[in-house]
Motif scaffolding. Structure first.
Motif, PDB file in Angstrom:
ATOM      1  N   GLN A   1      42.702  42.647  37.193  1.00 49.34           N
ATOM      2  CA  GLN A   1      42.199  41.315  36.841  1.00 49.34           C
ATOM      3  C   GLN A   1      41.651  40.606  38.069  1.00 49.34           C
ATOM      4  O   GLN A   1      40.555  40.050  38.048  1.00 49.34           O
ATOM      5  CB  GLN A   1      43.322  40.462  36.228  1.00 49.34           C
ATOM      6  CG  GLN A   1      43.532  40.760  34.761  1.00 49.34           C
ATOM      7  CD  GLN A   1      44.814  40.136  34.229  1.00 49.34           C
ATOM      8  OE1 GLN A   1      45.572  39.516  34.974  1.00 49.34           O
ATOM      9  NE2 GLN A   1      45.067  40.318  32.951  1.00 49.34           N
ATOM     10  N   LEU A   2      42.414  40.679  39.170  1.00 54.51           N
ATOM     11  CA  LEU A   2      41.993  40.024  40.412  1.00 54.51           C
ATOM     12  C   LEU A   2      40.690  40.612  40.931  1.00 54.51           C
ATOM     13  O   LEU A   2      39.771  39.892  41.311  1.00 54.51           O
ATOM     14  CB  LEU A   2      43.068  40.218  41.491  1.00 54.51           C
ATOM     15  CG  LEU A   2      44.236  39.247  41.469  1.00 54.51           C
ATOM     16  CD1 LEU A   2      45.274  39.655  42.490  1.00 54.51           C
ATOM     17  CD2 LEU A   2      43.731  37.834  41.764  1.00 54.51           C
ATOM     18  N   GLN A   3      40.624  41.939  40.925  1.00 54.22           N
ATOM     19  CA  GLN A   3      39.431  42.610  41.446  1.00 54.22           C
ATOM     20  C   GLN A   3      38.199  42.181  40.641  1.00 54.22           C
ATOM     21  O   GLN A   3      37.130  41.928  41.184  1.00 54.22           O
ATOM     22  CB  GLN A   3      39.645  44.130  41.402  1.00 54.22           C
ATOM     23  CG  GLN A   3      38.477  44.959  41.858  1.00 54.22           C
ATOM     24  CD  GLN A   3      37.647  45.501  40.719  1.00 54.22           C
ATOM     25  OE1 GLN A   3      38.147  45.693  39.612  1.00 54.22           O
ATOM     26  NE2 GLN A   3      36.380  45.733  40.989  1.00 54.22           N
ATOM     27  N   ARG A   4      38.372  42.075  39.318  1.00 58.44           N
ATOM     28  CA  ARG A   4      37.257  41.670  38.439  1.00 58.44           C
ATOM     29  C   ARG A   4      36.881  40.216  38.681  1.00 58.44           C
ATOM     30  O   ARG A   4      35.708  39.890  38.835  1.00 58.44           O
ATOM     31  CB  ARG A   4      37.645  41.865  36.981  1.00 58.44           C
ATOM     32  CG  ARG A   4      37.514  43.300  36.526  1.00 58.44           C
ATOM     33  CD  ARG A   4      37.368  43.332  35.010  1.00 58.44           C
ATOM     34  NE  ARG A   4      36.984  44.654  34.558  1.00 58.44           N
ATOM     35  CZ  ARG A   4      37.673  45.341  33.650  1.00 58.44           C
ATOM     36  NH1 ARG A   4      38.759  44.838  33.128  1.00 58.44           N
ATOM     37  NH2 ARG A   4      37.265  46.524  33.253  1.00 58.44           N
ATOM     38  N   GLU A   5      37.929  39.351  38.711  1.00 58.43           N
ATOM     39  CA  GLU A   5      37.679  37.917  38.898  1.00 58.43           C
ATOM     40  C   GLU A   5      36.946  37.658  40.203  1.00 58.43           C
ATOM     41  O   GLU A   5      36.041  36.845  40.286  1.00 58.43           O
ATOM     42  CB  GLU A   5      39.008  37.160  38.943  1.00 58.43           C
ATOM     43  CG  GLU A   5      39.514  36.735  37.586  1.00 58.43           C
ATOM     44  CD  GLU A   5      40.971  36.298  37.655  1.00 58.43           C
ATOM     45  OE1 GLU A   5      41.394  35.818  38.731  1.00 58.43           O
ATOM     46  OE2 GLU A   5      41.681  36.472  36.645  1.00 58.43           O
ATOM     47  N   LEU A   6      37.378  38.342  41.265  1.00 62.17           N
ATOM     48  CA  LEU A   6      36.797  38.103  42.590  1.00 62.17           C
ATOM     49  C   LEU A   6      35.522  38.918  42.805  1.00 62.17           C
ATOM     50  O   LEU A   6      34.844  38.758  43.812  1.00 62.17           O
ATOM     51  CB  LEU A   6      37.817  38.451  43.682  1.00 62.17           C
ATOM     52  CG  LEU A   6      39.134  37.668  43.646  1.00 62.17           C
ATOM     53  CD1 LEU A   6      40.098  38.178  44.697  1.00 62.17           C
ATOM     54  CD2 LEU A   6      38.879  36.182  43.834  1.00 62.17           C
ATOM     55  N   GLY A   7      35.224  39.815  41.878  1.00 62.27           N
ATOM     56  CA  GLY A   7      34.010  40.642  42.002  1.00 62.27           C
ATOM     57  C   GLY A   7      34.074  41.576  43.192  1.00 62.27           C
ATOM     58  O   GLY A   7      33.049  41.911  43.784  1.00 62.27           O
ATOM     59  N   LEU A   8      35.285  42.001  43.556  1.00 63.35           N
ATOM     60  CA  LEU A   8      35.428  42.858  44.742  1.00 63.35           C
ATOM     61  C   LEU A   8      34.989  44.291  44.452  1.00 63.35           C
ATOM     62  O   LEU A   8      35.226  44.811  43.366  1.00 63.35           O
ATOM     63  CB  LEU A   8      36.884  42.891  45.203  1.00 63.35           C
ATOM     64  CG  LEU A   8      37.405  41.641  45.893  1.00 63.35           C
ATOM     65  CD1 LEU A   8      38.910  41.726  46.078  1.00 63.35           C
ATOM     66  CD2 LEU A   8      36.720  41.477  47.254  1.00 63.35           C
ATOM     67  N   THR A   9      34.382  44.902  45.442  1.00 63.30           N
ATOM     68  CA  THR A   9      34.041  46.315  45.348  1.00 63.30           C
ATOM     69  C   THR A   9      35.205  47.079  45.969  1.00 63.30           C
ATOM     70  O   THR A   9      35.677  46.718  47.051  1.00 63.30           O
ATOM     71  CB  THR A   9      32.757  46.604  46.155  1.00 63.30           C
ATOM     72  OG1 THR A   9      31.780  45.636  45.791  1.00 63.30           O
ATOM     73  CG2 THR A   9      32.228  48.011  45.877  1.00 63.30           C
ATOM     74  N   GLY A  10      35.658  48.120  45.281  1.00 64.96           N
ATOM     75  CA  GLY A  10      36.827  48.815  45.809  1.00 64.96           C
ATOM     76  C   GLY A  10      36.793  50.311  45.588  1.00 64.96           C
ATOM     77  O   GLY A  10      36.096  50.829  44.713  1.00 64.96           O
ATOM     78  N   VAL A  11      37.577  51.002  46.435  1.00 65.98           N
ATOM     79  CA  VAL A  11      37.839  52.430  46.231  1.00 65.98           C
ATOM     80  C   VAL A  11      39.356  52.567  46.193  1.00 65.98           C
ATOM     81  O   VAL A  11      40.049  52.123  47.104  1.00 65.98           O
ATOM     82  CB  VAL A  11      37.247  53.304  47.356  1.00 65.98           C
ATOM     83  CG1 VAL A  11      37.542  54.786  47.086  1.00 65.98           C
ATOM     84  CG2 VAL A  11      35.746  53.074  47.490  1.00 65.98           C
ATOM     85  N   PHE A  12      39.856  53.144  45.117  1.00 62.55           N
ATOM     86  CA  PHE A  12      41.294  53.213  44.864  1.00 62.55           C
ATOM     87  C   PHE A  12      41.703  54.676  44.781  1.00 62.55           C
ATOM     88  O   PHE A  12      41.169  55.431  43.970  1.00 62.55           O
ATOM     89  CB  PHE A  12      41.594  52.493  43.543  1.00 62.55           C
ATOM     90  CG  PHE A  12      43.054  52.322  43.223  1.00 62.55           C
ATOM     91  CD1 PHE A  12      43.682  51.103  43.417  1.00 62.55           C
ATOM     92  CD2 PHE A  12      43.801  53.373  42.729  1.00 62.55           C
ATOM     93  CE1 PHE A  12      45.029  50.932  43.116  1.00 62.55           C
ATOM     94  CE2 PHE A  12      45.149  53.216  42.423  1.00 62.55           C
ATOM     95  CZ  PHE A  12      45.763  51.988  42.618  1.00 62.55           C
ATOM     96  N   VAL A  13      42.621  55.079  45.623  1.00 59.48           N
ATOM     97  CA  VAL A  13      43.076  56.475  45.659  1.00 59.48           C
ATOM     98  C   VAL A  13      44.365  56.622  44.855  1.00 59.48           C
ATOM     99  O   VAL A  13      45.294  55.840  45.030  1.00 59.48           O
ATOM    100  CB  VAL A  13      43.327  56.896  47.125  1.00 59.48           C
ATOM    101  CG1 VAL A  13      44.260  58.099  47.199  1.00 59.48           C
ATOM    102  CG2 VAL A  13      42.012  57.192  47.822  1.00 59.48           C
TER     103      VAL A  13
END
Ligand SMILES: Nc1ncnc2c1ncn2[C@@H]1O[C@H](COP(=O)(O)OP(=O)(O)OP(=O)(O)O)[C@@H](O)[C@H]1O
Length: 375
Positions: free
Chosen positions: A193-205
């Motif tokens: 939810q946070l990643q979506r709200e903040l529009g962050l680009t991420g790589v998750f292992v």
């Protein structure tokens, strides 16, 4: 080579994605590492690297972070080639499995640390820290020390510390794996939810299928240092292209086939059980490259044999129950087929109480839902 700060870089240079990993090879002397990996990540997207232990996920993440320079290949971030940019200047937020908070600093001081290091003016620090702690629901814990927090709370602080600097890229290396199942599930929903709200680009292992499904916009499946395939969670979980992915994700029965008839985008196949199946060939592949068909346990039926019906002249096959396991709402029933050295799994309702270990059964297959995978 010009050294550039990624956060300040021009966005005018053409790249495939916001993060562009181009033919990265990073090998260790004793073997292991990654070979010729290329991936594109769009702005605001969460890409999951999914694979078993030792397949090279962390090696790739370290190369993206700038913690290790790859032997070959380039990494572009936000329009700039950052291959030679030191880690500290890439403006990348990182969260690891072990959350390494500063034990002598309070929760608020831990979160503020990155802002101070980046020279954020003092009056701006406190409100940003407060906001970040609110986001991870730790507003009331600002004055506590790490030792006074649970593992889940400590990991929330680590997330707040990574978010607060508004990094160009968020890199997460199994950040939830040290937590117990309930907290892990809760945190992964919050993180998404946070990643979506903040529009962050991420790589998750991760090596956890459920985490990949819940967190990824797309999932890249890795095997011994290479990318096997990339797709949305739905594509990867419901229609994997490769046998490796189907097997790693445990999508069901994977049955070897040989090619009977090549009709371009469709193929007629003979299964190891002797059945003939017609399926679509995975897009862009050839019928000759199809190695197996996948059949969900729900498409395999079993009927206990009563003496009178012991020899069925229908399409069913004889077999014997060799395992019975409860998996959430399903009774997973392993059946060894008579006469051939093959075992299949059938999903049955949990309340089915007429099945016993060693019992003789007849097995039916609904091939209409099967799909082909490449080797
Ligand atoms: N510093 C190193 N020196 C030598 N070999 C290494 C080093 N780091 C990793 N390796 C090897 O490279 C391979 C990939 O390791 P890596 O840590 O990237 O895998 P991983 O997919 O992240 O695994 P895990 O899920 O267990 O963390 C492994 O075979 C590992 O033993």
């Amino acid at each position: 080579m010009t050294v550039t700060d990624a956060s300040a870089a021009s966005t005018t240079t053409r790249t495939g994605g916001y993060l562009s990993i181009r033919q990265i090879t990073s090998r260790y002397a004793g073997g292991g590492g990654v070979t010729d990996v290329s991936l594109e990540v769009a702005r605001g997207e969460m890409l999951v690297l999914l694979g078993p232990s030792g397949c090279g996920k962390t090696t790739l993440l370290r190369a993206i972070a700038g913690l290790a320079r790859p032997d070959q290949g380039r990494i572009w971030l936000n329009g700039a080639d950052v291959t030679d940019v030191p880690a500290a200047k890439r403006h990348v937020g990182m969260v690891f499995q072990t959350w390494a908070l500063f034990p002598h600093l309070s929760v608020a001081e831990n979160v503020a640390f990155g802002l101070k290091m980046r020279g954020v003016p003092k009056p701006d620090v406190a409100p940003r820290v407060a906001q970040a702690l609110e986001m991870v629901r730790l507003g009331d814990f600002a004055g506590r020390y790490p030792r006074q927090l649970s593992g889940g709370q400590q990991q929330r602080v680590a997330l707040a510390r990574a978010f607060v600097t508004e990094p160009a890229l968020l890199l997460l290396d199994e950040p939830l794996s040290a937590l117990d199942r309930r907290i892990r599930m809760q945190l992964r929903t919050e993180l998404r939810q946070l990643q979506r709200e903040l529009g962050l680009t991420g790589v998750f292992v991760t090596h956890d299928h459920g985490e990949a499904l819940a967190l990824g916009d797309r999932v890249a499946v890795m095997d011994t240092g290479r990318i096997v395939e990339v797709g949305t969670p739905r594509e990867i979980f419901t229609r994997p292209r490769h046998r490796y992915t189907a097997s790693f994700l445990d999508v069901g029965n994977i049955i070897d086939v040989s090619l009977v008839d090549d009709a371009g985008d469709r193929a007629v196949l003979r299964t190891a059980f002797g059945s003939q199946v017609e399926t679509a060939v995975p897009e862009g592949a050839r019928a000759a490259d199809v190695a197996a068909v996948c059949l969900a346990p729900g498409a395999v039926g079993i009927t206990p044999v009563v003496e009178a019906t012991a020899t069925g002249a229908d399409e069913t096959m004889p077999g014997r129950i060799v395992s019975l396991e409860y998996e959430q709402a399903t009774l997973l029933c392993g059946v060894r087929l008579d006469g051939i050295d093959e075992q299949v799994h059938s999903a049955q309702p949990v309340h089915r109480d007429d099945l016993r270990l060693g019992q003789q059964v007849r097995v039916s297959f609904d091939w209409s839902s099967s799909f082909a995978v490449l080797g």
